[in-house]
Design an enzyme around this catalytic site. Sequence first.
Site, PDB file in Angstrom:
ATOM      1  N   GLU A 141      -5.334   1.577   2.140  1.00 13.42           N
ATOM      2  CA  GLU A 141      -5.240   0.379   2.988  1.00 13.42           C
ATOM      3  C   GLU A 141      -5.536   0.726   4.436  1.00 13.42           C
ATOM      4  O   GLU A 141      -6.231  -0.009   5.132  1.00 13.42           O
ATOM      5  CB  GLU A 141      -3.833  -0.236   2.879  1.00 13.42           C
ATOM      6  CG  GLU A 141      -3.687  -1.597   3.557  1.00 13.42           C
ATOM      7  CD  GLU A 141      -3.252  -1.553   5.028  1.00 13.42           C
ATOM      8  OE1 GLU A 141      -3.194  -2.607   5.645  1.00 13.42           O
ATOM      9  OE2 GLU A 141      -2.983  -0.450   5.571  1.00 13.42           O
ATOM     10  N   GLU A 142      -4.995   1.869   4.869  1.00 11.58           N
ATOM     11  CA  GLU A 142      -5.084   2.235   6.296  1.00 11.58           C
ATOM     12  C   GLU A 142      -6.507   2.592   6.717  1.00 11.58           C
ATOM     13  O   GLU A 142      -6.780   2.779   7.901  1.00 11.58           O
ATOM     14  CB  GLU A 142      -4.135   3.404   6.601  1.00 11.58           C
ATOM     15  CG  GLU A 142      -2.649   3.075   6.455  1.00 11.58           C
ATOM     16  CD  GLU A 142      -2.103   2.159   7.549  1.00 11.58           C
ATOM     17  OE1 GLU A 142      -2.865   1.785   8.448  1.00 11.58           O
ATOM     18  OE2 GLU A 142      -0.917   1.825   7.468  1.00 11.58           O
ATOM     19  N   ASP A 202       3.845  -6.088   3.653  1.00 11.42           N
ATOM     20  CA  ASP A 202       3.545  -5.016   4.610  1.00 11.42           C
ATOM     21  C   ASP A 202       4.502  -5.157   5.790  1.00 11.42           C
ATOM     22  O   ASP A 202       5.347  -6.050   5.807  1.00 11.42           O
ATOM     23  CB  ASP A 202       2.070  -5.103   5.054  1.00 11.42           C
ATOM     24  CG  ASP A 202       1.479  -3.742   5.409  1.00 11.42           C
ATOM     25  OD1 ASP A 202       2.211  -2.896   5.956  1.00 11.42           O
ATOM     26  OD2 ASP A 202       0.279  -3.534   5.161  1.00 11.42           O
ATOM     27  N   HIS A 228       0.803  -1.222   0.000  1.00 13.47           N
ATOM     28  CA  HIS A 228       0.000   0.000   0.000  1.00 13.47           C
ATOM     29  C   HIS A 228       0.838   1.275   0.000  1.00 13.47           C
ATOM     30  O   HIS A 228       1.824   1.388   0.714  1.00 13.47           O
ATOM     31  CB  HIS A 228      -1.066  -0.002   1.099  1.00 13.47           C
ATOM     32  CG  HIS A 228      -0.616   0.032   2.529  1.00 13.47           C
ATOM     33  ND1 HIS A 228      -0.466   1.203   3.217  1.00 13.47           N
ATOM     34  CD2 HIS A 228      -0.345  -0.954   3.412  1.00 13.47           C
ATOM     35  CE1 HIS A 228      -0.124   0.929   4.477  1.00 13.47           C
ATOM     36  NE2 HIS A 228      -0.025  -0.371   4.617  1.00 13.47           N
ATOM     37  N   ASP A 262       5.451   1.851   7.230  1.00 12.59           N
ATOM     38  CA  ASP A 262       4.152   1.201   6.982  1.00 12.59           C
ATOM     39  C   ASP A 262       3.417   2.058   5.949  1.00 12.59           C
ATOM     40  O   ASP A 262       2.799   3.047   6.308  1.00 12.59           O
ATOM     41  CB  ASP A 262       3.370   1.104   8.292  1.00 12.59           C
ATOM     42  CG  ASP A 262       1.982   0.514   8.116  1.00 12.59           C
ATOM     43  OD1 ASP A 262       1.655   0.057   7.008  1.00 12.59           O
ATOM     44  OD2 ASP A 262       1.207   0.531   9.096  1.00 12.59           O
TER      45      ASP A 262
HETATM   46 CO    CO Z   1      -0.640   0.577   9.044  1.00 19.25          CO
HETATM   47 ZN    ZN Z   2       0.453  -1.299   6.431  1.00 20.28          ZN
END
Ligand code: CO
Ligand code: ZN
Length: 369
Positions: free
Chosen positions: A215-216, A238, A70, A185
């Site tokens: 994604e988050e 990830d 992501h 991340d």
């Molecule tokens: Co995250």
């Molecule tokens: Zn992530």
Amino acid sequence: MTVEINKEDIFRLAKKLCETPSPSGFESKIREVLIEEIRDYVDELWIDSMGNLIAKKAGQGEGKVMIAAHMDEIGLMITNIDKNGFLRFVPVGGWSPRILPAQRVLIRTIDGNTVHGVIGIKPPHIEKSEERQKVIPLENLFIDIGVTSDEEAKKLGIEVGSIAVIESTVERLGNPDVITGRAFDDKIGVVTAVETLKVLEDSKVDAYFVFTVQEEVGLKGARTAAFSINPDIGIAIDVTIAADVPGTPEHAKIVKLGKGPAIKVMDGRAGSGLIAHPAIRDLLIAVAKEEKIPYQLEVLPGGTTDASAIQITREGIPAGAISIPTRYIHSPIEIVHLEDVTNAVKLLAKAIKKVDSAWINNVLRRRIK
Ligand code: CO
Ligand code: ZN
């Protein structure tokens, strides 16, 4: 094209991507950076209607593998500008309120410029003793951009809905192979996918590298991309929690920094995220053993990845994940070990090459009659 996996390249790309803000829903800048980075290495490249960037690396057509990493990161969104020019905000993604006070922030203006601000904090001199023990709730925090009126803030291009991230650069630590920064991340996952597509050649399957959006905030980009690509398997790249720090009991240090990429077994509370498809989990373990790549097995007690959205798309798409051990996730001082990243690239590239029609039709699924 043969490309060596190089720790310097990984550091350089991580720095470039992490220092390009990309809060969920606002991924356009990082997407442009990525297009320039990968266009010469892939056969097809497009942006879908959700905003995902999809790169196809053609193999021999024996099947389709989707790799998801992501592009988005957690951020803050401005909700109010008061008459004295202070900004209120809501979180976009999973922030702990412990992290935010006394941070510098970068706010994106209407015209795409950047305004610096800080999240204000009461000096200890005037703090009541009970305040010292308490976390300040998010709704009590505010951003100070050094202006004295709402007009001034608006003139700078800040409005309701403006987006911000915490300011943080990528730096090497005492051990130069250990780096720190914001939004590892999942920009470290993006780096892993980019370096993999550069070294991948002669695969039996076609590989679709998807740099996903949002994604988050609910694994949204991966879900729609998996539907349109309809791959035989999906692998998310990830970060996962490296808990090998003071204060964590020995038995809770499941994944450690520098001990190799983690092969996902399960994540989410009580498995509510992903239980990795056993054939994918076992393929990754077998490749790691064969290629003498260090690895760890991952059970993540909370949180999940794009793989759980891919898994329940269409009639179900077998999914797994490779995770980069990361300390202090969802803070501006995340830490990763460059060796874990190079080993993740090797593992992913070798695993994609192992997938062929025989494995897909005999191991992954099987017709009985
Ligand atoms: Co995250
Ligand atoms: Zn992530």
